[in-house]
Enzyme design. Structure first.
Site, mmCIF file in Angstrom:
data_model
loop_
_atom_site.group_PDB
_atom_site.id
_atom_site.type_symbol
_atom_site.label_atom_id
_atom_site.label_comp_id
_atom_site.label_asym_id
_atom_site.label_seq_id
_atom_site.Cartn_x
_atom_site.Cartn_y
_atom_site.Cartn_z
ATOM 1 N N ALA A 62 26.275 36.500 69.179
ATOM 2 C CA ALA A 62 26.024 36.884 67.789
ATOM 3 C C ALA A 62 26.619 38.262 67.497
ATOM 4 O O ALA A 62 26.281 39.246 68.155
ATOM 5 C CB ALA A 62 24.518 36.899 67.515
ATOM 6 N N SER B 119 34.834 42.822 73.783
ATOM 7 C CA SER B 119 36.106 42.634 73.090
ATOM 8 C C SER B 119 37.198 43.503 73.695
ATOM 9 O O SER B 119 36.930 44.619 74.176
ATOM 10 C CB SER B 119 35.934 42.985 71.612
ATOM 11 O OG SER B 119 37.179 43.129 70.965
ATOM 12 N N TYR C 19 33.591 48.736 65.270
ATOM 13 C CA TYR C 19 33.389 47.481 65.993
ATOM 14 C C TYR C 19 33.600 47.677 67.486
ATOM 15 O O TYR C 19 32.793 47.233 68.317
ATOM 16 C CB TYR C 19 34.350 46.426 65.462
ATOM 17 C CG TYR C 19 34.324 45.115 66.226
ATOM 18 C CD1 TYR C 19 33.302 44.191 66.029
ATOM 19 C CD2 TYR C 19 35.317 44.806 67.148
ATOM 20 C CE1 TYR C 19 33.273 42.988 66.727
ATOM 21 C CE2 TYR C 19 35.295 43.608 67.851
ATOM 22 C CZ TYR C 19 34.273 42.710 67.639
ATOM 23 O OH TYR C 19 34.242 41.541 68.338
ATOM 24 N N LYS D 54 30.903 47.277 70.592
ATOM 25 C CA LYS D 54 31.116 46.360 71.703
ATOM 26 C C LYS D 54 31.059 47.087 73.051
ATOM 27 O O LYS D 54 30.588 46.531 74.057
ATOM 28 C CB LYS D 54 32.442 45.623 71.548
ATOM 29 C CG LYS D 54 32.381 44.482 70.556
ATOM 30 C CD LYS D 54 31.325 43.464 70.961
ATOM 31 C CE LYS D 54 31.280 42.253 70.088
ATOM 32 N NZ LYS D 54 30.233 41.301 70.516
#
Length: 286
Positions: free
Chosen positions: A75, A118, A142, A146
């Site tokens: 998620a 990622s 982002y 991560k």
């Protein structure tokens, strides 16, 4: 064996649900998803149990994790530009959300947790190919979130003995990946435009490089861990329209997958052309 997949109604998640349910060892797959980017239609016919809601809801996680054996935590809002536009939302969903998942796994008796990170965590580090031991240098909220996901997994392993597996994904593509929104990934965006006869939008002059990973290969690796090119694909030329580069995007991305191959020697990598052809075939059915 019961497996929980957070974000299981999304692109990678729904493909993983199908892969898990082909395994004779897996009796049930539960999905936790708030359907912000996922869809109930992605789970149609799978037999998965959907618990609709956010990973930021501890009570929902406790319900989902009760009696489970492992968790695959996928998620997350999967977009660098989206995180640039709303960094707080990216942090809450990815960093805080991972912490909630890990705490729930601990409350449930110490469930094994595999989680998606990622390739964006390498960021400004220009060295190629990328390896797990390489310095990280995030360039976007982002990517920071991560990297926090990875750090939380490591911390819960060292502090609480939780079994964990962080996986750095490199531009996953394939069936069920949506194209029709502002933050669409490059492969579905290109295929959707090309099949409709529209120009392909390229941010910058087009010299960027990326490694692409077919979703079937990703789900094989995850399932095994838990249970143990556009023109060529389409067959005709397409027009390209260049735009300004996007803030937060890295110039090049290439993975050294030798460690992954050593851990999962029986997994056959899907060649890029084959993966693109399968994905283009799926897009033609829409």
């Amino acid at each position: 064996m019961r497996v929980v997949v957070t974000g299981g109604a999304g692109f990678i998640g729904a493909n993983l649900v199908r892969a898990l349910l082909t395994r004779p060892e897996v009796d049930q797959v539960r999905v936790v998803d708030n359907l912000s980017t996922g869809s109930k239609a992605n789970l149609a016919g799978t037999g998965a149990v959907l618990l609709e809601g956010s990973i930021l809801e501890p009570a929902l996680l406790d319900e989902a994790f009760t009696g489970a054996d492992a968790v695959v935590h996928l998620a997350a809002p999967p977009s660098v530009p989206r995180s640039v536009a709303d960094p707080l939302a990216s942090h809450h969903a990815n960093a805080t959300g991972t912490l909630e998942v890990l705490e729930a796994a601990r409350r449930a008796g110490g469930l094994y947790v595999a989680a998606a990170s990622s390739s964006s965590v390498y960021g400004a580090n220009r060295e190629l190919p990328k390896r797990e031991t390489m310095r990280t240098a995030p360039m976007s909220p982002y990517a920071v979130s991560k990297l926090a996901t990875e750090a939380y997994l490591a911390a819960f392993h060292h502090c609480y003995g939780l079994g964990v597996l962080p996986l750095r994904f490199f531009n996953v593509f394939g069936p069920l990946q949506p194209a029709g929104h502002a933050y669409a990934a490059v492969v579905p965006a290109f295929l959707d435009a090309a099949l409709a006869g529209r120009p392909l939008t390229v941010h910058g002059y087009g010299g960027q490089s990326r490694d692409f990973t077919y979703v079937g290969a990703v789900t094989q690796v995850i399932a095994e861990a838990v249970v143990r090119r556009v023109v060529h694909a389409l067959g005709h030329p397409v027009e390209v329209a260049h735009t300004e580069p996007r803030p937060g995007d890295v110039r090049d991305s290439q993975a050294d997958d030798s460690r992954l191959r050593a851990l999962f020697p029986d997994i056959r990598p899907v060649p890029l052309r084959e993966g693109l052809e399968r994905t283009a075939e799926w897009f033609r059915t829409l």
